[in-house]
Design an enzyme around this catalytic site. Structure first.
Site, PDB file in Angstrom:
ATOM      1  N   CYS A   2       8.267  76.701  64.378  1.00 54.47           N
ATOM      2  CA  CYS A   2       6.843  77.523  64.984  1.00 54.47           C
ATOM      3  C   CYS A   2       6.406  77.108  65.584  1.00 54.47           C
ATOM      4  O   CYS A   2       6.934  75.698  66.253  1.00 54.47           O
ATOM      5  CB  CYS A   2       6.691  76.700  63.448  1.00 54.47           C
ATOM      6  SG  CYS A   2       4.591  76.613  64.164  1.00 54.47           S
ATOM      7  N   LEU A   3       5.797  77.600  67.057  1.00 55.37           N
ATOM      8  CA  LEU A   3       5.114  77.412  68.018  1.00 55.37           C
ATOM      9  C   LEU A   3       4.505  75.748  68.354  1.00 55.37           C
ATOM     10  O   LEU A   3       4.143  75.510  69.120  1.00 55.37           O
ATOM     11  CB  LEU A   3       4.994  78.842  69.073  1.00 55.37           C
ATOM     12  CG  LEU A   3       5.649  80.385  69.322  1.00 55.37           C
ATOM     13  CD1 LEU A   3       4.929  80.797  69.642  1.00 55.37           C
ATOM     14  CD2 LEU A   3       6.226  79.280  69.769  1.00 55.37           C
TER      15      LEU A   3
ATOM     16  N   HIS B 187       0.193  80.924  57.886  1.00 56.81           N
ATOM     17  CA  HIS B 187      -0.689  79.851  59.063  1.00 56.81           C
ATOM     18  C   HIS B 187      -2.465  80.529  58.704  1.00 56.81           C
ATOM     19  O   HIS B 187      -2.824  79.316  58.787  1.00 56.81           O
ATOM     20  CB  HIS B 187      -0.290  80.686  60.201  1.00 56.81           C
ATOM     21  CG  HIS B 187       0.062  79.829  60.885  1.00 56.81           C
ATOM     22  ND1 HIS B 187       0.198  78.573  61.860  1.00 56.81           N
ATOM     23  CD2 HIS B 187       2.137  80.206  61.385  1.00 56.81           C
ATOM     24  CE1 HIS B 187       2.080  78.283  61.763  1.00 56.81           C
ATOM     25  NE2 HIS B 187       1.977  79.070  62.035  1.00 56.81           N
TER      26      HIS B 187
ATOM     27  N   HIS C 268       5.543  83.401  56.757  1.00 51.94           N
ATOM     28  CA  HIS C 268       5.277  82.574  57.804  1.00 51.94           C
ATOM     29  C   HIS C 268       3.906  82.368  58.871  1.00 51.94           C
ATOM     30  O   HIS C 268       2.861  81.620  58.605  1.00 51.94           O
ATOM     31  CB  HIS C 268       6.191  82.396  58.669  1.00 51.94           C
ATOM     32  CG  HIS C 268       5.986  81.366  59.727  1.00 51.94           C
ATOM     33  ND1 HIS C 268       7.191  80.032  59.904  1.00 51.94           N
ATOM     34  CD2 HIS C 268       5.110  81.409  60.890  1.00 51.94           C
ATOM     35  CE1 HIS C 268       6.848  79.739  60.727  1.00 51.94           C
ATOM     36  NE2 HIS C 268       5.631  79.745  61.264  1.00 51.94           N
ATOM     37  N   GLU C 269       3.529  83.628  59.413  1.00 52.33           N
ATOM     38  CA  GLU C 269       2.619  84.053  59.869  1.00 52.33           C
ATOM     39  C   GLU C 269       1.118  84.260  59.009  1.00 52.33           C
ATOM     40  O   GLU C 269       0.015  84.087  59.437  1.00 52.33           O
ATOM     41  CB  GLU C 269       2.938  85.543  61.077  1.00 52.33           C
ATOM     42  CG  GLU C 269       3.412  85.093  62.146  1.00 52.33           C
ATOM     43  CD  GLU C 269       3.547  83.751  63.110  1.00 52.33           C
ATOM     44  OE1 GLU C 269       2.846  83.733  62.898  1.00 52.33           O
ATOM     45  OE2 GLU C 269       4.451  83.851  63.264  1.00 52.33           O
TER      46      GLU C 269
ATOM     47  N   GLY D 258       6.124  85.373  66.711  1.00 56.36           N
ATOM     48  CA  GLY D 258       5.005  85.608  65.754  1.00 56.36           C
ATOM     49  C   GLY D 258       4.153  84.904  66.168  1.00 56.36           C
ATOM     50  O   GLY D 258       4.796  84.048  66.895  1.00 56.36           O
TER      51      GLY D 258
ATOM     52  N   GLN E  38      -3.190  79.435  65.439  1.00 55.34           N
ATOM     53  CA  GLN E  38      -2.203  78.709  66.472  1.00 55.34           C
ATOM     54  C   GLN E  38      -3.157  78.736  67.413  1.00 55.34           C
ATOM     55  O   GLN E  38      -2.465  77.981  68.336  1.00 55.34           O
ATOM     56  CB  GLN E  38      -1.525  79.322  66.406  1.00 55.34           C
ATOM     57  CG  GLN E  38      -0.332  79.019  64.662  1.00 55.34           C
ATOM     58  CD  GLN E  38       0.669  78.900  65.447  1.00 55.34           C
ATOM     59  OE1 GLN E  38       1.032  80.490  65.227  1.00 55.34           O
ATOM     60  NE2 GLN E  38       1.781  78.871  65.734  1.00 55.34           N
TER      61      GLN E  38
HETATM   62 NI    NI Z   1       4.315  79.165  62.918  1.00 52.66          NI
END
Ligand code: NI
Length: 174
Positions: A94-95, A140, A136-137, A46, A51
């Protein structure tokens, strides 16, 4: 399509509240496509627009397992209409928090309304990894990272390590 640089924590751009898109037009579709490509390249499941430095309420996810055909979802203006009382614990990464993982508890199922890549309103029910990933996304988009769901102590340890890594990268001789 283009690969976009992924912002890592700590960074004020990850703490903003993203704004809704007026409609999913060619520009938003382009962002969605670039985000899908960036997510695959980074081997993530995701990615949210903040991000990659875009303050729009846009996320992409693909929770297809290895060996399955890709199932990318392109989502704008997601709205969680319902959350189950039942909770589930999942180990999240998480990226934007590379190489850090923690168990996070979230509602096990959700109902979601959003605009798809053709600007059509869609409503889905999600459970399992898809429900976890979507929540989660969507976090953000409101400036929340998975570490905001764990203890202050654990969050501090992870963010300090990442900040130190950033400083060392900046100061490292070339
Ligand atoms: Ni993330």
């Amino acid at each position: 399509m283009a690969l976009l640089p992924i912002i890592t924590a700590p960074d004020p751009r990850l703490k903003i509240k993203a704004r809704s898109v007026l409609e999913v037009d060619a520009k938003v579709r382009r962002l969605m496509d670039d985000m899908v490509e960036t997510m695959y390249q980074a081997i993530g499941v995701g990615l949210a627009a903040p991000q990659v430095g875009s303050a729009m309420r846009v996320v992409v996810v693909d929770v297809a397992r290895d060996g399955q055909p890709p199932q990318p979802m392109r989502i704008a203006n997601p709205e969680i209409l319902w959350r189950s009382e039942a909770m589930v614990l999942a180990n999240e990464g998480c990226l934007s928090l590379p190489e850090h993982y923690a168990d996070v508890e979230r509602p096990a199922e959700i109902r979601l309304r959003y605009l798809d890549h053709e600007n059509e309103i869609r409503e889905i029910e999600a459970k399992g990894m898809l429900a976890t990933c979507l929540q989660h996304e969507i976090d953000h988009l409101d400036g929340l990272l998975f570490v905001d769901h764990i203890s202050t102590l654990k969050r501090g340890i992870i963010l300090r390590k990442l900040a130190k890594l950033k400083r060392s990268r900046v100061l490292a001789p070339v």
